[in-house]
Design a protein around this motif. Structure first.
Motif, mmCIF file in Angstrom:
data_model
loop_
_atom_site.group_PDB
_atom_site.id
_atom_site.type_symbol
_atom_site.label_atom_id
_atom_site.label_comp_id
_atom_site.label_asym_id
_atom_site.label_seq_id
_atom_site.Cartn_x
_atom_site.Cartn_y
_atom_site.Cartn_z
ATOM 1 N N THR A 202 0.842 -1.211 0.000
ATOM 2 C CA THR A 202 0.000 0.000 0.000
ATOM 3 C C THR A 202 0.872 1.254 0.000
ATOM 4 O O THR A 202 0.623 2.207 -0.744
ATOM 5 C CB THR A 202 -0.862 0.044 1.292
ATOM 6 N N GLN B 270 -5.520 5.958 2.539
ATOM 7 C CA GLN B 270 -5.236 4.754 1.736
ATOM 8 C C GLN B 270 -6.189 3.607 2.064
ATOM 9 O O GLN B 270 -6.475 2.766 1.227
ATOM 10 C CB GLN B 270 -3.778 4.323 1.897
ATOM 11 N N VAL C 56 -7.983 1.558 -1.073
ATOM 12 C CA VAL C 56 -7.904 0.111 -1.329
ATOM 13 C C VAL C 56 -9.281 -0.551 -1.205
ATOM 14 O O VAL C 56 -9.482 -1.645 -1.704
ATOM 15 C CB VAL C 56 -6.871 -0.612 -0.416
ATOM 16 N N HIS D 52 -2.657 1.960 -7.135
ATOM 17 C CA HIS D 52 -3.076 0.688 -6.530
ATOM 18 C C HIS D 52 -3.443 -0.341 -7.602
ATOM 19 O O HIS D 52 -3.218 -1.533 -7.413
ATOM 20 C CB HIS D 52 -4.230 0.907 -5.555
ATOM 21 N N SER E 246 -1.396 -3.771 -7.473
ATOM 22 C CA SER E 246 -2.184 -4.942 -7.046
ATOM 23 C C SER E 246 -2.597 -5.802 -8.227
ATOM 24 O O SER E 246 -2.969 -6.964 -8.072
ATOM 25 C CB SER E 246 -3.443 -4.482 -6.305
#
Ligand code: ATP
Length: 512
Positions: free
Chosen positions: A76, A221, A225, A347, A351
């Protein structure tokens, strides 16, 4: 300046004396820049949170809440840029061994120049009275023009060198301006270095297999996410927002401004997701909405100002601070940032998951843009507390200390006081208290003369005192004393609940 410092000291002392704020682990001499909220502080803090949450979440059909964990997957912070760029430029004074934020030294210097300009403006305002045209004066007075130019040039140079990561130039600027260590007066500085503000910790038992984690340095954050989770499960449509209140941790270099700059603090953040291209319109809307929120508390319009950023964070295309007139001058209370699609895109990249929205009207997928409003709960607490604390001259040459907290935020809404500790008055008072406590936080006090009890409640910030006297037994009326006006009036005991409800009802308060 000396008066400012005295006022600030008084704020800190009062916060302790009345159970608002204590140093953390005080019996061990405290922990630097960490604080505990006492019995009254915990209530005030809770009420500020509720006021924010109700305004932001409950009153907005398209904003929902979230409560994400403090510990997050370490990637993150790689994606968000915190591992590489969450730094403050620090500088040490070789003689005093004191450490400073280099940018803050320069900003404080620039603020002193601004204060000189403000002094000229204030003098002229006094001289010209009603005829004073501030704009014209600022644009024509040679001294003010010079001060403003000087301030602007310094801040622009600082912004440029920070953006270019030219730390040698930050040092050169400090030297050119002749900035001295505020403690020792020495100008013997080290080079400027970057210092990462995140607190690290370990997950797992054995040293070999443990994973490095960080305590979150911002709550934002946790929202990013969870963007897809909330959007899908809440069936949210753009534009919409996700709000969160929670702890954040920063290993601040210099932290000597009480709860203004702590190493552990709370943020109240809202990320508002919008169509690309519409972000600057929403940025303006949120500036206005947040300004109105602040003004609704009645702390005084003159105590706020906007400060648009010269130096933008790496993720932003517009940014402003709402600054408050704290006991040590105007400083950032809340940040409003147009964060573009930086976070969601980052992200997505790290990810491998899609963080997009299918817009049925446009018939396409996109990564939304984001407007963030981020306010420090502790700083809001300090703003409310410090501006409410007043020393008032009374008739007859006496003074009183009064904490004029907005009634909607006050820890106790009322104190119930039997005039004397006998004749059945405490029993009546207790009965009233037992009835009121289902709806309001109320307190009871029977010690000392009633005048002293009034003063005690004034200083603790309780907006109403309700006194039961001998007549109450006959006429079923009580005396209600208003903290701010000190006016007293008699009303039927049966009407106390409705009176308090009117004074602290969220809707009535907002309508005002
Ligand atoms: P500053 O420039 O004062 O360090 P910042 O610009 O780093 O603040 P943000 O990252 O925008 O602050 O954080 C949003 C809000 O969180 C700030 O407006 C402030 O109210 C609060 N905040 C930030 N750092 C602290 C801290 N160390 N202690 C208390 N509140 C903080």
């Amino acid at each position: 300046m000396a008066k400012q410092q005295d006022n600030f000291k008084q704020v800190i002392a009062h916060a302790k004396e009345y159970g608002y704020i204590f140093s953390s682990s005080e019996i061990y001499d405290g922990l630097s820049a960490v604080y505990d909220y006492g019995q009254n502080g915990a209530e005030l803090k809770k009420n500020i949170k509720e006021y924010w949450w109700k305004s932001m979440v409950q009153l907005h059909d398209n904003i929902v809440g979230l409560d994400a964990a403090i510990l997050m997957h370490p990637t993150t912070w790689k994606a968000s840029g915190h591992v590489d760029a969450f730094n403050d430029p620090l500088i040490d004074n070789k003689d005093s061994k004191k450490r400073y934020r280099a940018d803050v030294l320069v900003e404080d210097y620039a603020e002193k120049i601004n204060q000189k300009a403000q002094k000229e403006i204030a003098k002229a305002r006094k001289r010209f009275g009603d005829k004073f045209d501030e704009e014209e004066f600022v644009n024509t007075n040679p001294r003010v023009i010079r001060y403003k130019k000087e301030e602007k040039e310094i801040l622009e140079r600082l912004a440029k060198s920070l953006t270019n990561e030219d730390l040698a130039d930050v040092k050169a600027l400090i030297e050119e301006l002749g900035i001295a260590c505020p403690e020792s007066g020495s100008k013997n500085w080290t080079d400027v270095k970057q210092f990462n503000l995140m607190f690290g910790t370990k997950l797992g038992a054995s040293a070999d297999s443990a994973t490095d984690l960080y305590l979150r340095p911002e709550t934002a954050q946790g929202i990013f996410v969870n963007f897809a989770n909330v959007q899908k499960t809440g069936r949210m449509k753009i534009p919409f927002g996700i709000a969160q209140i929670g702890k954040a941790f920063r290993n601040e270099i210099v932290a000597r401004q009480f709860i203004f700059r702590q190493r552990e603090f709370e943020q109240m953040e809202m990320q508002f997701f919008v169509r690309p291209g519409e972000e600057l319109t929403w940025f303006e809307k949120w500036k206005e909405t947040r300004q109105k929120w602040h003004e609704s508390l009645g702390l005084g319009k003159e105590n706020y100002r906007f400060h648009d950023h010269e130096k933008m964070a790496h993720y932003a295309n517009a940014a402003t601070d709402i600054e408050f007139n704290f006991p040590f001058g105007f400083k950032e209370l809340e940040g409003i940032h147009s964060r573009t699609d930086f976070d969601l895109k980052a992200h997505e990249k790290h990810s491998g998951k899609k963080l997009q929205f299918f817009d049925p009207e446009m018939n396409k997928n996109y990564v939304p843009y984001v407007i963030e409003t981020s306010i420090g709960l502790d700083r809001m607490f300090l703003a409310v507390f410090s501006s409410s604390l007043q020393e008032e001259e009374l008739e007859g040459g006496t003074t009183r200390t009064v904490l004029k907290l907005p009634a909607i935020l006050a820890p106790y809404k009322a104190a119930i006081l039997p005039l004397v500790k006998k004749d059945g008055l405490p029993e009546i008072a207790q009965e009233l208290l037992d009835d009121l406590k289902w709806d309001f936080n109320v307190t009871y006090d029977e010690k000392d003369a009633v005048g002293r009890r009034y003063r005690r409640q004034d200083a603790a910030g309780t907006p109403f005192c309700i006194t039961i006297d001998h007549d109450t037994k006959e006429d079923k009326q009580v005396t209600v004393r208003n903290r701010d006006t000190m006016e007293q009036k008699r009303i039927p005991m049966a009407e106390v609940k409705a009176m308090l409800a009117k004074e602290v009802d969220f809707r009535t308060w907002m309508d005002k």
